[in-house]
Write an enzyme that holds these catalytic residues in place. Sequence first.
Site, mmCIF file in Angstrom:
data_model
loop_
_atom_site.group_PDB
_atom_site.id
_atom_site.type_symbol
_atom_site.label_atom_id
_atom_site.label_comp_id
_atom_site.label_asym_id
_atom_site.label_seq_id
_atom_site.Cartn_x
_atom_site.Cartn_y
_atom_site.Cartn_z
ATOM 1 N N GLU A 22 61.533 -5.970 28.898
ATOM 2 C CA GLU A 22 61.093 -5.627 30.135
ATOM 3 C C GLU A 22 59.372 -6.022 30.209
ATOM 4 O O GLU A 22 58.977 -6.574 31.013
ATOM 5 C CB GLU A 22 61.339 -4.254 30.577
ATOM 6 C CG GLU A 22 62.897 -4.020 30.965
ATOM 7 C CD GLU A 22 63.211 -2.413 31.132
ATOM 8 O OE1 GLU A 22 62.903 -1.624 30.094
ATOM 9 O OE2 GLU A 22 63.814 -2.147 32.198
ATOM 10 N N GLU B 178 70.149 -0.741 26.856
ATOM 11 C CA GLU B 178 70.137 0.219 27.346
ATOM 12 C C GLU B 178 71.438 0.972 27.730
ATOM 13 O O GLU B 178 71.339 2.333 27.488
ATOM 14 C CB GLU B 178 69.092 0.476 28.861
ATOM 15 C CG GLU B 178 67.880 0.301 28.268
ATOM 16 C CD GLU B 178 67.184 -0.980 28.402
ATOM 17 O OE1 GLU B 178 68.140 -2.087 28.147
ATOM 18 O OE2 GLU B 178 65.820 -1.223 28.394
HETATM 19 N N1 3HC Z 1 63.239 4.004 19.282
HETATM 20 C C1 3HC Z 1 62.888 4.560 18.089
HETATM 21 N N2 3HC Z 1 63.304 4.411 16.931
HETATM 22 C C2 3HC Z 1 63.919 3.146 16.694
HETATM 23 C C3 3HC Z 1 64.166 2.381 17.708
HETATM 24 C C4 3HC Z 1 63.681 2.632 19.116
HETATM 25 N N3 3HC Z 1 63.800 2.018 20.068
HETATM 26 N N4 3HC Z 1 64.710 1.266 17.231
HETATM 27 C C5 3HC Z 1 64.955 1.360 16.145
HETATM 28 N N5 3HC Z 1 64.373 2.328 15.519
HETATM 29 C C6 3HC Z 1 64.298 3.099 14.080
HETATM 30 C C7 3HC Z 1 65.563 3.433 13.531
HETATM 31 O O1 3HC Z 1 66.168 4.488 13.862
HETATM 32 C C8 3HC Z 1 65.501 3.147 12.216
HETATM 33 O O2 3HC Z 1 64.826 4.495 11.769
HETATM 34 P P1 3HC Z 1 65.022 4.830 10.226
HETATM 35 O O3 3HC Z 1 64.569 3.591 9.228
HETATM 36 O O4 3HC Z 1 64.546 6.157 10.091
HETATM 37 O O5 3HC Z 1 66.513 5.089 10.125
HETATM 38 C C9 3HC Z 1 64.529 1.845 12.156
HETATM 39 O O6 3HC Z 1 63.691 2.077 13.147
HETATM 40 C C10 3HC Z 1 64.848 0.599 11.973
HETATM 41 O O7 3HC Z 1 66.008 0.449 12.817
HETATM 42 P P2 3HC Z 1 67.262 -0.155 12.053
HETATM 43 O O8 3HC Z 1 67.851 0.597 10.772
HETATM 44 O O9 3HC Z 1 68.297 -0.182 13.396
HETATM 45 O O10 3HC Z 1 66.886 -1.633 11.664
HETATM 46 P P3 3HC Z 1 67.629 -3.051 12.101
HETATM 47 O O11 3HC Z 1 66.894 -4.050 11.501
HETATM 48 O O12 3HC Z 1 68.788 -2.940 11.361
HETATM 49 O O13 3HC Z 1 67.724 -3.162 13.480
HETATM 50 C C11 3HC Z 1 67.020 -3.065 15.965
HETATM 51 C C12 3HC Z 1 66.677 -3.379 14.491
HETATM 52 C C13 3HC Z 1 68.041 -4.426 16.171
HETATM 53 C C14 3HC Z 1 65.894 -3.280 16.690
HETATM 54 C C15 3HC Z 1 67.850 -2.001 15.959
HETATM 55 O O14 3HC Z 1 67.218 -0.793 15.471
HETATM 56 C C16 3HC Z 1 68.040 -1.640 17.523
HETATM 57 O O15 3HC Z 1 69.111 -2.120 17.954
HETATM 58 N N6 3HC Z 1 67.264 -0.718 17.900
HETATM 59 C C17 3HC Z 1 67.394 -0.156 19.381
HETATM 60 C C18 3HC Z 1 67.031 -0.927 20.424
HETATM 61 C C19 3HC Z 1 67.248 -0.373 21.718
HETATM 62 O O16 3HC Z 1 68.362 0.232 22.148
HETATM 63 N N7 3HC Z 1 66.290 -0.680 22.537
HETATM 64 C C20 3HC Z 1 66.315 0.173 23.944
HETATM 65 C C21 3HC Z 1 65.692 1.180 23.767
HETATM 66 S S1 3HC Z 1 65.734 2.030 25.416
HETATM 67 C C22 3HC Z 1 64.712 1.475 26.333
HETATM 68 O O17 3HC Z 1 63.977 0.498 25.828
HETATM 69 C C23 3HC Z 1 64.538 1.837 27.695
HETATM 70 C C24 3HC Z 1 63.578 1.127 28.689
HETATM 71 O O18 3HC Z 1 64.529 0.561 29.677
HETATM 72 C C25 3HC Z 1 62.757 1.938 29.489
#
Ligand code: 3HC
Length: 697
Positions: free
Chosen positions: A106, A126
């Site tokens: 975004e 999301e």
């Molecule tokens: N917020 C907070 N913590 C997050 C995060 C996030 N969005 N994304 C990842 N983390 C944290 C994980 O919990 C993990 O923490 P830990 O080491 O303490 O367990 C650390 O970051 C690393 O994450 P992964 O182990 O998942 O690392 P990968 O390299 O395997 O994957 C990733 C990376 C593809 C970015 C994966 O973490 C992911 O899919 N993250 C979530 C992405 C997501 O859903 N984004 C949308 C959020 S909602 C949003 O943006 C709302 C908006 O529209 C207003």
Amino acid sequence: MSEILARVEHRDDIALIVVDNPPVNALSQAVREGLNRAVVEIAADESVKGAVLVCAGRTFIAGADIKEFGKGPLEPSLPDTIATMETLQKPIVAALHGTALGGGLEVALGCHYRVIDRGGQVGLPEVTLGIIPGAGGTQRLPRLTGIEQAIELITSGKRIGAEKALAFGIADKVVDGDLTAAAIAFLKEKLSAGEAVVPVSARPVGKVDQTRIGEQIAKVTKKARGQLSPVKAAESVANTATLSFADGMARERAIFEELVASDQSKALRYAFFAERAVSKVPGLEDAEAKEVRTVGIVGAGTMGSGIAVAFADAGMRVIMSEMSGEAADAGRDRIDRIYADQVQRGRLTEDMTAERQMRITIAVGLEALAGADLVVEAVFEDLDVKKDLFARLDGILAPGAVLATNTSYLDIDAIAAATSRPDSVCGMHFFSPANVMKLLEVVRAAKTDDRTVKTALDLARRIGKVAVLSGVCDGFIGNRIWAAWRKQAEFLVEDGAYPEDIDAAVTAFGFPMGPFAVYDLSGLDIAWAQRKRHAATRDPAARYVEIPDRICELGRFGRKTGAGWYDYSGGGAPAPDPSIRQMIEAHRDEKGIVPQHFTAEDIQRRMRATMVNEGANILAEKIAHRPLDVDMVMLFGYGYPRWRGGPMFEADLVGLPQILEDVREMCAAGGHGFAPSPLLVELAESGKSFADWAEDK
Ligand code: 3HC
């Protein structure tokens, strides 16, 4: 004041906005604050002609900071931050690498252009967190891709690669090599061309076909099986056809706020973190895993072949052992069929499958496994057969090699005792089809050491499984809970519900299939044979439903014989069978049971109560260590709807006193031998939850 996590650097007349918030550059308050300040600074600096937004570390911004959800608004908000960026009269180019997800994408859509590294990915995931994009994603994306494509991307939550992002109009250029340099060069081209700076929000929405959009929303609703966020996301995207950008944004925000506070979103956020926490087992932090280069598998049947494919898919070398040349050939055929199916479904190319197939060797005899670092046994479920096999493997494998059994319910302590290395023996319980199902139960027997458990957990992660640690008991975590529910489902049939009523209630709850359709799919004969074996030792006072035995006596073993609980003569779908109805009714008459009426809600409550009660016993017995372990087993192995978080999480949401009431009703129906779990009673009566219990431990 918190640390500011976005800084401005200068490259001649171009400003670099660098976001630096490891590990994934989540949009915490400090990052949003930094972005706002950067834009104000760049607007005021006359020497700056344009900006590039780039991220430090392994990825572009991966989204909003999920940990901030539910903590109340922390200014500046993300929509306001992006609006500030859009109103800058100087162009901003977003330079994307890694995964630009959710709020990250975004932010990129709030920039005027996007260049993307060839290995980069974008997506709006999301909905998988029970929300919709809340910072303009549903309003800006369709202005680049068109409404239909935006609905597809946002409601699936899937990521797409750089080339697709370019084809869909999300990215303006795919680049190789130095991303920052390429983004600066791209910006300079635009500046020298004197292109007007047009924010995405000011662009028109393309051609709109309302009928197709209506059909698309109906399809999304059906697929969501009760989950709200995909449906709401589709509706919000569709608003771009009728509302102004400002009104569409206001609507998007209202939906976002409503969903972020919903139980579904709480459950999905819990599942996100639990999925990551499950393999980080407390107490194993200092344990060292054995390095595993070669995996051995004993048995090339359906399970063994699936397991071999799971390892080969992750790039590992696999040696399989069979008892005869014929059995080895049959195993090779099974593996070929799995890969042919992958090619047919368009998941792999012929070349890819050829490479993977070459990683798997099938030999006759156990000696071929001598060099394996870890062996998974996947032979017939018979304790004596397995004990004998483990004793032989113990003599063949190098000291320190790990021996794992794929047994579903046999006593692993007894199997381990047949070897001279019980500390290196554990369970690795895969779920069928083993190359597809994400769940793997790693079973720790009495003498299994930390190194062995850590080795199995690490290996599971390498092959992309969600590994859950379980202790030894009949059925481990998952099959034990499933068996308890299966019994209850049979009681419900005897007491007045029909299989199709139960299956309908369970799918309406959000499971992909009901229990009776599942029995028919997996075959009724194996459980029948087991019941016959255990008949002599069965507690005569325990309630026993004979209907499944009668169905088997008719040669109806499920889908593979064309009939089971259902009739399959008409093709694929399970059809209720009048003859089974008659059999059930005659059986009730025989036992003098007056049928009761069960609503879908009654059935759903009974199911949940059964799972929670058994889950509580499993926790109290330390078979599972945390409520989240039980939940992840049910989510990844049995189809418990992710948007409910799992039985233990959902029980906390519903409230344990209510669950206890349901459990008492369930126990009364079960009769002799059924009792509420003492742990559940204790928590419900002291006003505590399973989460409190986990924290207190
Ligand atoms: N917020 C907070 N913590 C997050 C995060 C996030 N969005 N994304 C990842 N983390 C944290 C994980 O919990 C993990 O923490 P830990 O080491 O303490 O367990 C650390 O970051 C690393 O994450 P992964 O182990 O998942 O690392 P990968 O390299 O395997 O994957 C990733 C990376 C593809 C970015 C994966 O973490 C992911 O899919 N993250 C979530 C992405 C997501 O859903 N984004 C949308 C959020 S909602 C949003 O943006 C709302 C908006 O529209 C207003």
